[in-house]
Scaffold this motif. Sequence first.
Motif, PDB file in Angstrom:
ATOM      1  N   SER A  24      35.849  48.955  37.070  1.00 40.09           N
ATOM      2  CA  SER A  24      36.637  47.847  37.575  1.00 40.09           C
ATOM      3  C   SER A  24      37.265  48.242  38.888  1.00 40.09           C
ATOM      4  N   GLN A  44      44.557  41.671  33.209  1.00 39.14           N
ATOM      5  CA  GLN A  44      43.423  42.189  33.983  1.00 39.14           C
ATOM      6  C   GLN A  44      43.066  41.264  35.138  1.00 39.14           C
ATOM      7  N   ALA A  55      37.577  38.630  30.975  1.00 39.92           N
ATOM      8  CA  ALA A  55      37.755  39.886  31.709  1.00 39.92           C
ATOM      9  C   ALA A  55      36.513  40.780  31.633  1.00 39.92           C
TER      10      ALA A  55
END
Length: 262
Positions: free
Chosen positions: A21, A167, A119
Motif C-alpha cells: 500500500s 485506510q 480497501a
Amino acid sequence: MAVLAGCSGSDRPAGPAPSASATVTLSAPAVAAERPQARAVALSHLPANLRARVPRFAPPPPAAPKVKLPADGTAGWFSRIPTDQKVAFITIDDGWVKHPLAQRLLEAADVPVTLFLEADAIRSDPQYFAKLQSAGATIENHTISHPNLKGRSYAAQKHEICGGADQLATHYGRRPVLFRPPFGSYDHTTLRASHDCGMKAAFFWKETTNKGKVRFQEGSAVKPGDIILMHFRDRFPDDFLAVLQAIHRAGLTPARLEDYLP
C-alpha cells in the motif's frame, strides 16, 4: 425487474490482491472555468462509439437536503434520497477491476459520482482512484474485505467499517462519512457500528446495472432521488453509459450524494 443482489465474487480477480500500500499525492479537481475544456478533451480521447453515447446534462440544481438522520446512535439507511429535485445519484462499488477508460468517461460525462471502495480491492493501484477523485468522484467506505456483515458481532462489524474508513483516509486525504455494506446486507448492529465509526448514513439502491443493462427495483424508469448501483467491472464503459442514458431519459441530472446529507 427487481434486482436485490449487490457485489459478488465475480467482481474479484482470480488471484490475491497485492498487499503493498502507498499513500498517493492528489491533484486538485478542475475549477469551474476549466471544466468545459476538460470535458471536451476527455470526449476527444474516447473511442468514437463511446463518445456518441455520452449524454449532456445541465449542472445539477443547488442541493436542498431533506434527509433527517437518526438520533438514536445509528447511521441512517437509504435506498432513495427524499427530494423533489430532478436528480439521481450514481454510486460505484468495490474497485477490483480498474478499467483504463474510467477516468476519461467521468471527465467526459462531467457528473458527480460516489465511489464506495473496498480497501483490499484498491491496494494494487490506489493512484487509479486518486485520478478518479481528481476527476470529481467522492470516495466513501465499503469495508476492508467485503464480508457479509449481517449477523456478525459488533466488534467484527466495527473492525471492517472503521478499518475501511481509516485506510481510505490514509490514501485519499479525507475520511469517508458514508457507507455501503457489502451485498446491501445489514442489521441494527451494522447501523450502530457505522455510526460509531463516523458514518452518517448507509445505502442500498433502487437500480443496478451489469453488462450494459439497467435493472429496476420499481417500475421501468429512474425516479427523483434514486440511488443507482454499479461496480468496477470489465464492461465499465457500457455500464456507466447505460446509467447515464437511463438518468437522461428520465429527465433527471446526476447529483452528488454527499450534498444531500446534513
